[in-house]
Design a protein around this motif. Structure first.
Motif, PDB file in Angstrom:
ATOM      1  N   GLU A   1      -1.730  -1.011   4.353  1.00 39.91           N
ATOM      2  CA  GLU A   1      -1.951  -2.454   4.284  1.00 39.91           C
ATOM      3  C   GLU A   1      -2.132  -2.917   2.839  1.00 39.91           C
ATOM      4  OE1 GLU A   1      -4.891  -5.910   6.135  1.00 39.91           O
ATOM      5  OE2 GLU A   1      -5.110  -3.843   6.819  1.00 39.91           O
ATOM      6  N   GLU A   2      -2.874  -2.142   2.052  1.00 38.05           N
ATOM      7  CA  GLU A   2      -3.042  -2.478   0.634  1.00 38.05           C
ATOM      8  C   GLU A   2      -1.690  -2.513  -0.070  1.00 38.05           C
ATOM      9  OE1 GLU A   2      -5.973  -0.200  -1.626  1.00 38.05           O
ATOM     10  OE2 GLU A   2      -6.974   0.253   0.287  1.00 38.05           O
TER      11      GLU A   2
ATOM     12  N   GLY B   1      -0.077  -5.640   6.113  1.00 30.24           N
ATOM     13  CA  GLY B   1      -0.250  -6.207   4.779  1.00 30.24           C
ATOM     14  C   GLY B   1       0.806  -7.240   4.435  1.00 30.24           C
TER      15      GLY B   1
ATOM     16  N   ARG C   1      -4.740   9.440  -2.529  1.00 25.42           N
ATOM     17  CA  ARG C   1      -5.952   9.155  -1.772  1.00 25.42           C
ATOM     18  C   ARG C   1      -6.024  10.089  -0.572  1.00 25.42           C
ATOM     19  NH1 ARG C   1      -7.005   3.036  -0.168  1.00 25.42           N
ATOM     20  NH2 ARG C   1      -6.718   2.871  -2.415  1.00 25.42           N
TER      21      ARG C   1
ATOM     22  N   ALA D   1      -5.010   1.480   6.506  1.00 23.98           N
ATOM     23  CA  ALA D   1      -5.650   0.638   5.490  1.00 23.98           C
ATOM     24  C   ALA D   1      -4.959   0.793   4.137  1.00 23.98           C
ATOM     25  CB  ALA D   1      -7.135   0.980   5.373  1.00 23.98           C
ATOM     26  N   LEU D   2      -4.603   2.017   3.764  1.00 24.55           N
ATOM     27  CA  LEU D   2      -3.883   2.220   2.510  1.00 24.55           C
ATOM     28  C   LEU D   2      -2.499   1.568   2.590  1.00 24.55           C
ATOM     29  CD1 LEU D   2      -3.564   3.393  -0.313  1.00 24.55           C
ATOM     30  CD2 LEU D   2      -2.899   5.577   0.759  1.00 24.55           C
TER      31      LEU D   2
ATOM     32  N   ALA E   1       0.566  -5.526   1.075  1.00 21.38           N
ATOM     33  CA  ALA E   1       0.204  -6.824   0.498  1.00 21.38           C
ATOM     34  C   ALA E   1       0.798  -7.012  -0.894  1.00 21.38           C
ATOM     35  CB  ALA E   1      -1.315  -6.963   0.443  1.00 21.38           C
TER      36      ALA E   1
ATOM     37  N   SER F   1      -0.904  -5.763  -8.442  1.00 21.26           N
ATOM     38  CA  SER F   1      -2.185  -5.654  -7.748  1.00 21.26           C
ATOM     39  C   SER F   1      -2.364  -4.288  -7.085  1.00 21.26           C
ATOM     40  CB  SER F   1      -2.317  -6.762  -6.700  1.00 21.26           C
ATOM     41  OG  SER F   1      -1.261  -6.683  -5.765  1.00 21.26           O
ATOM     42  N   PHE F   2      -1.304  -3.501  -7.015  1.00 17.64           N
ATOM     43  CA  PHE F   2      -1.364  -2.155  -6.443  1.00 17.64           C
ATOM     44  C   PHE F   2      -0.913  -1.181  -7.518  1.00 17.64           C
ATOM     45  CE2 PHE F   2      -0.117   1.460  -3.826  1.00 17.64           C
ATOM     46  CZ  PHE F   2      -1.146   1.495  -2.895  1.00 17.64           C
TER      47      PHE F   2
END
Length: 154
Positions: free
Chosen positions: A24-25, A56, A11, A21-22, A28, A4-5
């Motif tokens: 956390e992605e 995450g 970025r 936020a990155l 997860a 999923s990543f």
């Protein structure tokens, strides 16, 4: 790391919120046995990125720099893997020091995030995720370029 990543990417993050936020992605998508090696100069956002990873992953406790304790362990709130956050700078060249920390978990059952880990902690796993945080390119702002790639066969 789950599919999923993406296994590779880059970025531009405008500041701490984007950096978390990155993280956390990525967090997860991390699984037990994953090793994340963070590199970048002082103030690049390594601990901020790790705070996002922790969110995450859904782990307990406030994530702070492990500079003076070498490693901090954060247990999962939902039965997932623990997060072991390491300051490899203070380990010198001896990975035996990491084993000597008497962590409450087997590193194969946790996600290990190592700040300053390049050239040392890669020995802990057959594959790892290398994350580079570059703040020099945008030194006049809070922005940083974060790039990552999976090294070895995850």
């Amino acid at each position: 790391m789950r599919n999923s990543f993406p296994a590779r990417g880059e970025r531009v993050c405008g500041g701490a919120v984007d950096t978390q936020a990155l993280g956390e992605e990525m967090g997860a998508a991390l699984e037990a046995g994953d090793l994340v090696v963070l590199e970048g100069p002082l103030g690049a956002g390594k601990t901020t990125f790790t705070q996002g990873i922790a969110k995450g992953m859904g782990v307990k406790g406030r994530v702070t720099s492990p500079t003076f304790v070498i490693a901090r362990q954060h247990a999962s709130l939902s039965g997932g893997p623990a997060l072991v956050h390491v300051d490899a700078y203070r380990l010198g060249s001896d990975l035996g020091e990491l084993d000597a920390l008497d962590l409450d978990t087997d590193l194969e059952d946790a996600v290990v995030v190592a700040e300053w880990g390049g050239g040392l902690v890669e020995q802990l796993a057959d594959s790892y995720i290398h994350v580079s945080l570059d703040r020099h390119t945008h030194s006049a702002t809070e922005a940083r370029i974060i790039s990552w790639r999976v090294v070895g066969g995850m």
